[in-house]
Scaffold this motif. Sequence first.
Motif, PDB file in Angstrom:
ATOM      1  N   UNK A  20       0.895  -1.133   0.202  1.00 42.09           N
ATOM      2  CA  UNK A  20      -0.130  -0.060   0.053  1.00 42.09           C
ATOM      3  C   UNK A  20       0.782   1.255  -0.134  1.00 42.09           C
ATOM      4  N   UNK A  21       0.549   2.377  -0.678  1.00 35.01           N
ATOM      5  CA  UNK A  21       1.142   3.456  -0.775  1.00 35.01           C
ATOM      6  C   UNK A  21       0.170   4.625  -1.073  1.00 35.01           C
ATOM      7  N   UNK A  22       0.394   5.869  -0.888  1.00 35.60           N
ATOM      8  CA  UNK A  22      -0.440   7.066  -1.302  1.00 35.60           C
ATOM      9  C   UNK A  22      -0.553   6.977  -2.779  1.00 35.60           C
ATOM     10  N   UNK A  23      -1.868   7.516  -3.149  1.00 30.31           N
ATOM     11  CA  UNK A  23      -1.997   7.511  -4.751  1.00 30.31           C
ATOM     12  C   UNK A  23      -2.186   6.044  -5.463  1.00 30.31           C
ATOM     13  N   UNK A  24      -2.224   4.918  -4.740  1.00 29.61           N
ATOM     14  CA  UNK A  24      -2.379   3.647  -5.235  1.00 29.61           C
ATOM     15  C   UNK A  24      -3.824   3.808  -5.928  1.00 29.61           C
ATOM     16  N   UNK A  25      -3.995   3.541  -7.176  1.00 28.95           N
ATOM     17  CA  UNK A  25      -5.468   3.696  -7.710  1.00 28.95           C
ATOM     18  C   UNK A  25      -6.281   2.486  -7.187  1.00 28.95           C
ATOM     19  N   UNK A  26      -7.621   2.876  -7.091  1.00 36.17           N
ATOM     20  CA  UNK A  26      -8.629   1.932  -6.660  1.00 36.17           C
ATOM     21  C   UNK A  26      -8.625   0.644  -7.304  1.00 36.17           C
ATOM     22  N   UNK A  27      -8.375   0.590  -8.651  1.00 34.65           N
ATOM     23  CA  UNK A  27      -8.328  -0.695  -9.355  1.00 34.65           C
ATOM     24  C   UNK A  27      -7.135  -1.494  -8.900  1.00 34.65           C
ATOM     25  N   UNK A  29      -5.626  -1.514  -5.896  1.00 38.65           N
ATOM     26  CA  UNK A  29      -5.866  -1.928  -4.489  1.00 38.65           C
ATOM     27  C   UNK A  29      -6.880  -2.977  -4.611  1.00 38.65           C
ATOM     28  N   UNK A  30      -7.784  -2.976  -5.485  1.00 38.56           N
ATOM     29  CA  UNK A  30      -8.671  -4.090  -5.307  1.00 38.56           C
ATOM     30  C   UNK A  30      -7.957  -5.620  -5.885  1.00 38.56           C
ATOM     31  N   UNK A  31      -7.277  -5.448  -6.699  1.00 38.41           N
ATOM     32  CA  UNK A  31      -6.503  -6.570  -7.228  1.00 38.41           C
ATOM     33  C   UNK A  31      -5.434  -7.061  -5.728  1.00 38.41           C
ATOM     34  N   UNK A  32      -5.043  -6.024  -5.033  1.00 37.67           N
ATOM     35  CA  UNK A  32      -4.193  -6.505  -3.906  1.00 37.67           C
ATOM     36  C   UNK A  32      -4.898  -6.943  -2.973  1.00 37.67           C
ATOM     37  N   UNK A  33      -5.988  -6.377  -2.438  1.00 34.23           N
ATOM     38  CA  UNK A  33      -6.652  -6.595  -1.180  1.00 34.23           C
ATOM     39  C   UNK A  33      -8.046  -7.116  -1.168  1.00 34.23           C
ATOM     40  N   UNK A  34      -8.656  -6.871  -2.484  1.00 35.33           N
ATOM     41  CA  UNK A  34     -10.036  -7.472  -2.664  1.00 35.33           C
ATOM     42  C   UNK A  34     -10.855  -6.317  -2.254  1.00 35.33           C
ATOM     43  N   UNK A  35     -12.171  -6.878  -2.460  1.00 34.67           N
ATOM     44  CA  UNK A  35     -13.203  -5.589  -1.812  1.00 34.67           C
ATOM     45  C   UNK A  35     -13.301  -5.357  -0.348  1.00 34.67           C
ATOM     46  N   UNK A  36     -13.350  -4.153   0.063  1.00 31.33           N
ATOM     47  CA  UNK A  36     -13.416  -3.804   1.424  1.00 31.33           C
ATOM     48  C   UNK A  36     -14.755  -4.497   2.228  1.00 31.33           C
ATOM     49  N   UNK A  62      -6.957  -2.666   8.445  1.00 29.07           N
ATOM     50  CA  UNK A  62      -6.550  -1.628   7.469  1.00 29.07           C
ATOM     51  C   UNK A  62      -7.772  -0.810   7.374  1.00 29.07           C
ATOM     52  N   UNK A  63      -7.448   0.468   7.469  1.00 28.13           N
ATOM     53  CA  UNK A  63      -8.408   1.641   6.998  1.00 28.13           C
ATOM     54  C   UNK A  63      -7.922   2.308   5.955  1.00 28.13           C
ATOM     55  N   UNK A  64      -8.289   2.720   4.858  1.00 31.79           N
ATOM     56  CA  UNK A  64      -7.732   3.411   3.849  1.00 31.79           C
ATOM     57  C   UNK A  64      -8.908   4.863   3.627  1.00 31.79           C
ATOM     58  N   UNK A  65      -8.263   5.943   3.551  1.00 27.43           N
ATOM     59  CA  UNK A  65      -8.880   6.933   3.010  1.00 27.43           C
ATOM     60  C   UNK A  65      -8.585   7.051   1.548  1.00 27.43           C
ATOM     61  N   UNK A  66      -9.773   7.045   0.895  1.00 31.96           N
ATOM     62  CA  UNK A  66      -9.810   7.191  -0.669  1.00 31.96           C
ATOM     63  C   UNK A  66     -10.298   8.612  -1.177  1.00 31.96           C
TER      64      UNK A  66
END
Length: 155
Positions: A20-27, A29-36, A62-66
């Motif tokens: 995880x990093x700032x600026x990581x696109x949602x698409x 992110x979903x590949x890495x962690x799946x749906x929240x 994990x909590x992510x600000x989007x």
Amino acid sequence: MQEPAEAGFALMQSERLGPLRLGLPAGELLQVLGKPEEKSERNVWGADGAEHQSWRYVAQGIVLGMIAEGAANKQQIDGITISVPCRFRTTRDIGIGSSREAVLEAYRKEIAQSSGDSAVGISDDTVIAGSVYGGVVFTIKDNKVSGIFIGAGAE
């Protein structure tokens, strides 16, 4: 010596927690962690005019600000918070359960020093690398890291 705000901004842009990093696109992110497991409502903040939402991966700690801004309105990570049971580590190998001393050693250049012996970015329960305006905030309990936040905690 670099100012805390400058050091914090550079640090929060380069730092990662696992994948995880700032600026990581949602698409991605979903590949890495799946749906929240949980998502908040999307709200426009007056401070920046952008749309904000929280994604919670409760079982993973994990909590992510989007954030979504601009014409494309595509979401990306704007803030990362981890706690137990998350096992992700920073690029400097600090994670949940790391010692306070390990944090101070790993981030000593980014921890704001005051004119005396004490550091502005250090208290009994918090170590701030950079500043609250941008950086990495370590929550400390019993001299161990209990939480990590990457992002801007204040506008």
